[in-house]
Structures are given as C-alpha cells and as structure tokens.
Design a protein around this motif. Sequence first.
Motif, PDB file in Angstrom:
ATOM      1  N   GLY A   1       0.817  -1.183   0.000  1.00  0.00           N
ATOM      2  CA  GLY A   1       0.000   0.000   0.000  1.00  0.00           C
ATOM      3  C   GLY A   1       0.864   1.252   0.000  1.00  0.00           C
ATOM      4  O   GLY A   1       2.084   1.191   0.050  1.00  0.00           O
ATOM      5  N   THR A   2       0.215   2.354  -0.030  1.00  0.00           N
ATOM      6  CA  THR A   2       0.936   3.620  -0.006  1.00  0.00           C
ATOM      7  C   THR A   2       1.042   4.119   1.428  1.00  0.00           C
ATOM      8  O   THR A   2       0.135   3.907   2.231  1.00  0.00           O
ATOM      9  N   PRO A   3       2.147   4.791   1.750  1.00  0.00           N
ATOM     10  CA  PRO A   3       2.295   5.330   3.109  1.00  0.00           C
ATOM     11  C   PRO A   3       1.238   6.390   3.405  1.00  0.00           C
ATOM     12  O   PRO A   3       0.719   7.029   2.502  1.00  0.00           O
ATOM     13  N   VAL A   4       0.974   6.565   4.670  1.00  0.00           N
ATOM     14  CA  VAL A   4       0.002   7.557   5.121  1.00  0.00           C
ATOM     15  C   VAL A   4       0.591   8.955   4.947  1.00  0.00           C
ATOM     16  O   VAL A   4       1.767   9.188   5.239  1.00  0.00           O
ATOM     17  N   ASP A   5      -0.225   9.885   4.481  1.00  0.00           N
ATOM     18  CA  ASP A   5       0.188  11.287   4.360  1.00  0.00           C
ATOM     19  C   ASP A   5       0.131  11.890   5.762  1.00  0.00           C
ATOM     20  O   ASP A   5      -0.940  12.155   6.297  1.00  0.00           O
ATOM     21  N   MET A   6       1.283  12.087   6.373  1.00  0.00           N
ATOM     22  CA  MET A   6       1.340  12.581   7.746  1.00  0.00           C
ATOM     23  C   MET A   6       0.876  14.036   7.871  1.00  0.00           C
ATOM     24  O   MET A   6       0.552  14.479   8.964  1.00  0.00           O
ATOM     25  N   LEU A   7       0.833  14.780   6.765  1.00  0.00           N
ATOM     26  CA  LEU A   7       0.300  16.141   6.795  1.00  0.00           C
ATOM     27  C   LEU A   7      -1.224  16.135   6.772  1.00  0.00           C
ATOM     28  O   LEU A   7      -1.867  17.100   7.163  1.00  0.00           O
ATOM     29  N   ASN A   8      -1.801  15.038   6.302  1.00  0.00           N
ATOM     30  CA  ASN A   8      -3.254  14.903   6.226  1.00  0.00           C
ATOM     31  C   ASN A   8      -3.618  13.461   6.608  1.00  0.00           C
ATOM     32  O   ASN A   8      -4.047  12.681   5.767  1.00  0.00           O
ATOM     33  N   PRO A   9      -3.449  13.111   7.899  1.00  0.00           N
ATOM     34  CA  PRO A   9      -3.696  11.723   8.311  1.00  0.00           C
ATOM     35  C   PRO A   9      -5.178  11.363   8.171  1.00  0.00           C
ATOM     36  O   PRO A   9      -6.049  12.226   8.262  1.00  0.00           O
ATOM     37  N   PRO A  10      -5.464  10.081   7.957  1.00  0.00           N
ATOM     38  CA  PRO A  10      -6.859   9.648   7.841  1.00  0.00           C
ATOM     39  C   PRO A  10      -7.583   9.782   9.177  1.00  0.00           C
ATOM     40  O   PRO A  10      -6.961   9.866  10.234  1.00  0.00           O
ATOM     41  N   CYS A  19      -5.859  -3.176   4.985  1.00  0.00           N
ATOM     42  CA  CYS A  19      -6.051  -4.304   5.910  1.00  0.00           C
ATOM     43  C   CYS A  19      -7.213  -5.167   5.421  1.00  0.00           C
ATOM     44  O   CYS A  19      -8.315  -4.674   5.216  1.00  0.00           O
ATOM     45  N   GLU A  20      -6.967  -6.459   5.263  1.00  0.00           N
ATOM     46  CA  GLU A  20      -8.029  -7.352   4.785  1.00  0.00           C
ATOM     47  C   GLU A  20      -9.118  -7.591   5.838  1.00  0.00           C
ATOM     48  O   GLU A  20     -10.183  -8.090   5.514  1.00  0.00           O
ATOM     49  N   TYR A  21      -8.862  -7.228   7.092  1.00  0.00           N
ATOM     50  CA  TYR A  21      -9.837  -7.426   8.168  1.00  0.00           C
ATOM     51  C   TYR A  21     -10.535  -6.135   8.579  1.00  0.00           C
ATOM     52  O   TYR A  21     -11.271  -6.121   9.565  1.00  0.00           O
ATOM     53  N   ALA A  22     -10.308  -5.060   7.858  1.00  0.00           N
ATOM     54  CA  ALA A  22     -10.866  -3.753   8.224  1.00  0.00           C
ATOM     55  C   ALA A  22     -12.393  -3.789   8.270  1.00  0.00           C
ATOM     56  O   ALA A  22     -13.042  -4.452   7.463  1.00  0.00           O
ATOM     57  N   MET A  23     -12.923  -3.079   9.244  1.00  0.00           N
ATOM     58  CA  MET A  23     -14.369  -2.936   9.426  1.00  0.00           C
ATOM     59  C   MET A  23     -14.720  -1.460   9.228  1.00  0.00           C
ATOM     60  O   MET A  23     -13.838  -0.615   9.132  1.00  0.00           O
ATOM     61  N   ALA A  43      -3.050  -1.328  18.530  1.00  0.00           N
ATOM     62  CA  ALA A  43      -4.203  -0.449  18.321  1.00  0.00           C
ATOM     63  C   ALA A  43      -4.973  -1.031  17.151  1.00  0.00           C
ATOM     64  O   ALA A  43      -4.674  -0.765  15.989  1.00  0.00           O
ATOM     65  N   CYS A  44      -5.935  -1.891  17.460  1.00  0.00           N
ATOM     66  CA  CYS A  44      -6.696  -2.591  16.424  1.00  0.00           C
ATOM     67  C   CYS A  44      -8.085  -2.909  16.981  1.00  0.00           C
ATOM     68  O   CYS A  44      -8.207  -3.426  18.093  1.00  0.00           O
ATOM     69  N   TRP A  45      -9.107  -2.595  16.198  1.00  0.00           N
ATOM     70  CA  TRP A  45     -10.471  -2.851  16.659  1.00  0.00           C
ATOM     71  C   TRP A  45     -10.734  -4.351  16.856  1.00  0.00           C
ATOM     72  O   TRP A  45     -11.533  -4.732  17.720  1.00  0.00           O
ATOM     73  N   LEU A  46     -10.064  -5.207  16.100  1.00  0.00           N
ATOM     74  CA  LEU A  46     -10.236  -6.649  16.314  1.00  0.00           C
ATOM     75  C   LEU A  46      -9.734  -7.046  17.698  1.00  0.00           C
ATOM     76  O   LEU A  46     -10.354  -7.854  18.392  1.00  0.00           O
ATOM     77  N   ARG A  47      -8.610  -6.495  18.112  1.00  0.00           N
ATOM     78  CA  ARG A  47      -8.058  -6.797  19.441  1.00  0.00           C
ATOM     79  C   ARG A  47      -8.940  -6.218  20.538  1.00  0.00           C
ATOM     80  O   ARG A  47      -9.085  -6.807  21.601  1.00  0.00           O
ATOM     81  N   VAL A  48      -9.540  -5.060  20.283  1.00  0.00           N
ATOM     82  CA  VAL A  48     -10.471  -4.468  21.252  1.00  0.00           C
ATOM     83  C   VAL A  48     -11.659  -5.410  21.449  1.00  0.00           C
ATOM     84  O   VAL A  48     -12.058  -5.689  22.581  1.00  0.00           O
TER      85      VAL A  48
END
Length: 77
Positions: A1-10, A19-23, A43-48
């Motif tokens: 994938g492409t790196p996160v834009d740290m000036l405009n984080p998601p 992530c294949e498990y993203a919700m 820091a993962c919602w699956l682990r939460v």
Amino acid sequence: GTPVDMLNPPEGCPFAPRCEYAMKICLQKMPPYVELGENHRAACWLRVQEQMAKEKSGQADAKAGSQTENKEAGDHE
C-alpha cells in the motif's frame, strides 16, 4: 500500500485501506491501545473486540463461581 500522508492523516486507522480485516469503524475512528503482554500493545479494533469478549467471559465465569460458592456455603449451614 501507499504510506500515510502525515500532513493529512486519515480519520480512522491508517492501516484500514490496506487491511483485509478492516471494518467500518476502522475507517471512522482510531482504535485505543490494547495490552497484549509485557511491553506489547496494539491499536486494532479486532483486538479491542477480543479483549471485551475475554472480559465479558471472565465476568460471567466469576459470577458463576460466586453463585457456586454461595450455593455450597448454603449447603453447609
């Protein structure tokens, strides 16, 4: 994938787009850290969800154990 834009984080988890498990929640909110062991956290919602299920199971086990103890104590009176 492409790196996160740290000036405009998601808004949510920066790994969600790749992530294949993203919700849905992964795209909306950053998950809290979950302790997985000594000096290891994630820091993962699956682990939460797993931690919440464990805690719920532990509470149910503790409640069942308490009821058994109360019954046994009553049997000995």
